[in-house]
Design an enzyme around this catalytic site. Structure first.
Site, PDB file in Angstrom:
ATOM      1  N   ARG A 160       0.841  -1.199   0.000  1.00 34.57           N
ATOM      2  CA  ARG A 160       0.000   0.000   0.000  1.00 34.57           C
ATOM      3  C   ARG A 160       0.877   1.250   0.000  1.00 34.57           C
ATOM      4  O   ARG A 160       1.470   1.615   1.021  1.00 34.57           O
ATOM      5  CB  ARG A 160      -0.936   0.015   1.215  1.00 34.57           C
ATOM      6  N   ASP A 444      -4.112   3.530  13.891  1.00 44.27           N
ATOM      7  CA  ASP A 444      -3.243   4.128  12.892  1.00 44.27           C
ATOM      8  C   ASP A 444      -3.763   5.519  12.578  1.00 44.27           C
ATOM      9  O   ASP A 444      -4.660   6.019  13.269  1.00 44.27           O
ATOM     10  CB  ASP A 444      -3.093   3.245  11.653  1.00 44.27           C
TER      11      ASP A 444
END
Length: 528
Positions: A160, A444
């Site tokens: 990613r 996150d």
């Protein structure tokens, strides 16, 4: 000739990453596509201004022919047919090895929300990807414990890259930083694409923070050019796009179409999706106020509409639908916490598997078995649920925007939790750690984006908290920030780190001008 500058790196082995040939490849891609990326970001601002002035979102009349057309995405390669369990995490070597050995079908190597883009992290992440591609990644802890990849099948690697909004300031062209996403993807492709193909897999990506099909088109053009330059077959690169912004939810079919020769599937990125809902409609008063973060369940009407539409859209076009994150981190001290959490994770995965998702995400190796058992029970010997077409689903624009129908309350307890989690996370992020276990949940950047955006929205709307009858004000938020800062310092947190986190948090949650991404001002606060 342009002047190319690359910052030096102290990471051992950096010369394997920052080769002249690899830098030249990244520079080539950046020079071709940087301006197009800039245009896309301007278009985002234009759309936001329209919504701020009373506009809304709907399915595009101009692309109706695509939605009505008969087409499918490219057939998946063998190692992407079965994605029933995907584990996500940052690219430090220890976590990478544990994830690859976990029994999951896919490892999402995250260079985005669970990574602080310190130059050392960026370079080390690329070294990790090289080790994965060549199956020779090892790690020895400071205590002397050794980690290595197991023999036999490993989780399939999907990388990613950063979202379009971030730049890589350590590589410049005539003084201008290259696009972070282009650096991340370009480095991985240059160093690892042919090696992965030789291993029987390929260069696969998760694409984050996309807002519309034109941004997907830009990725497709980058892939076409990268494959041409590298001399690998067109269509070798495969992408899964996270539908984690509310504008993208209205363009799922168009996004699949733009990337159809490189497409693998769509993912329900639930945390960023909630953040996007607040961000896009933040000027629209109480109509778009969400309850406390922890009360927003995937069974809420707007979330059901979003996930049902994603499954239906993917399977209609031959693409895979991947479910959301199970963020629980098991406790090594309290089995009661684990028991309750595992039951919630199982229920979440049962819902996803029953709805037709082909797989789902977990954040910790201990959750792999839970997710696998659920999907094994639904899939059996089948690798996926592409056959489950969901023709009964009929989602309207109003269904996707039904925020006011979300059950729950806005409480001062929720405000305090948002502040607590944000301070802890931001202190860790600024120190270089982008994936942080807090209260047995893996946090996150996306989860903190929700927290600070909720507070910004609550203050702007002078919300009255259900549990205290106090009104949301800048003064109240600052008072609780001060209390939580003192508590964290008393519990052992470094006072300087908490002070930095507090400064950043107040800036992105209380300023008159809303920051589109907290990572942008955060980057100004890190030196390397």
């Amino acid at each position: 000739m342009p002047t190319i500058r690359v910052a030096p790196s102290s990471i051992a082995g950096n010369e394997k990453v920052l080769t002249k040939e690899a830098i030249d490849f990244v520079v080539h891609l950046d020079q071709l596509f940087h301006a197009r990326r800039d245009e896309r970001l301007v278009a985002r601002k234009t759309q936001r201004e329209i919504i701020a002035n009373g506009g809304t979102l709907d399915f595009l009349p101009s692309t109706k022919a695509i939605r009505d057309g008969q087409w499918k995405v490219a057939q998946a390669p063998a190692d992407l047919l079965d994605r029933r369990v995907e584990i996500t995490g940052p690219t430090d070597p220890k976590m990478a090895i544990n994830a690859l050995n976990s029994g999951a079908k896919v490892w999402l190597a995250d260079l985005e929300d669970s990574n602080t883009p310190h130059w050392s992290n960026v370079v080390e992440g690329q070294l990790t990807l090289q080790g994965v591609a060549r199956r020779n990644l090892t790690f020895t802890s400071p205590e002397g414990k050794s980690y290595k990849l197991k023999e036999g099948p490993l989780a399939t690697l999907i990388v990613r890259p950063r979202g379009w909004h971030l730049l890589e300031r350590h590589v410049t062209i005539d003084g201008k930083p290259v696009v972070g996403a282009i650096f991340d993807a370009g480095m991985h492709l240059f160093h690892n694409a042919k090696e992965l193909i030789a291993q029987g897999t390929g260069p696969y990506f998760y694409l984050a923070k996309n807002e519309n099909h034109l941004e997907a088109r830009l990725w497709n053009e980058i892939f076409v050019e990268a494959q041409r330059v590298l001399g690998i077959a067109q269509g070798t690169i495969r992408a899964t796009v996270l539908i984690e912004t509310i504008p993208a939810a209205f363009e799922m079919e168009e996004i699949l179409y733009e990337l159809k020769d490189h497409m693998s599937g769509l993912n329900a990125g639930r945390w960023d999706y909630l953040f996007s809902m607040i961000k896009v409609f933040r000027d629209r008063g109480t109509e778009f106020l969400l309850p406390d973060r922890g009360q927003v369940a995937m069974t809420a009407p707007m979330m059901r509409a979003y996930t049902d539409l994603l499954v239906q859209t993917c399977h209609k076009r031959g693409a895979f639908a991947i479910g959301g994150m199970a963020a629980f981190v098991p406790s090594r001290k309290d089995e009661n916490i684990n028991k309750v959490a595992f039951e919630k994770v199982r229920a979440d995965k049962v819902r996803e598997a029953g709805d037709g998702f082909d797989g789902s995400w977990v954040a910790h190796p201990d959750l792999v078995v839970v997710c696998k058992e659920v999907f094994d029970g639904v899939l059996g010997d089948k690798p996926n649920q592409l056959h489950k077409q969901r023709p009964e689903i009929c989602v309207k624009a109003s269904d996707l925007l039904a925020v006011s129908q979300t059950p729950g309350e806005i409480t001062q307890e929720g405000l305090r939790l948002n502040i607590d989690v944000s301070l802890q996370y931001l202190a860790a992020w600024l120190a270089g750690n982008g994936a942080v276990a807090i209260h047995n949940l893996m946090e996150d950047a996306a989860t903190v984006e929700i927290s600070r955006s909720q507070i910004w929205q609550q203050v702007k709307n002078k919300v009255v908290y259900a549990d205290t009858s106090q009104r949301a004000t800048i003064e109240l938020v600052r008072e609780i920030v001060a209390q939580e800062s003192e508590r964290l310092i008393a519990s052992g947190w470094d006072s300087a780190k908490i002070a930095q986190a507090r400064e950043l948090f107040e800036r992105v949650s209380l300023a008159d001008e809303y920051a589109d991404f907290l990572t942008l001002p955060a980057l100004e606060m890190i030196d390397s």
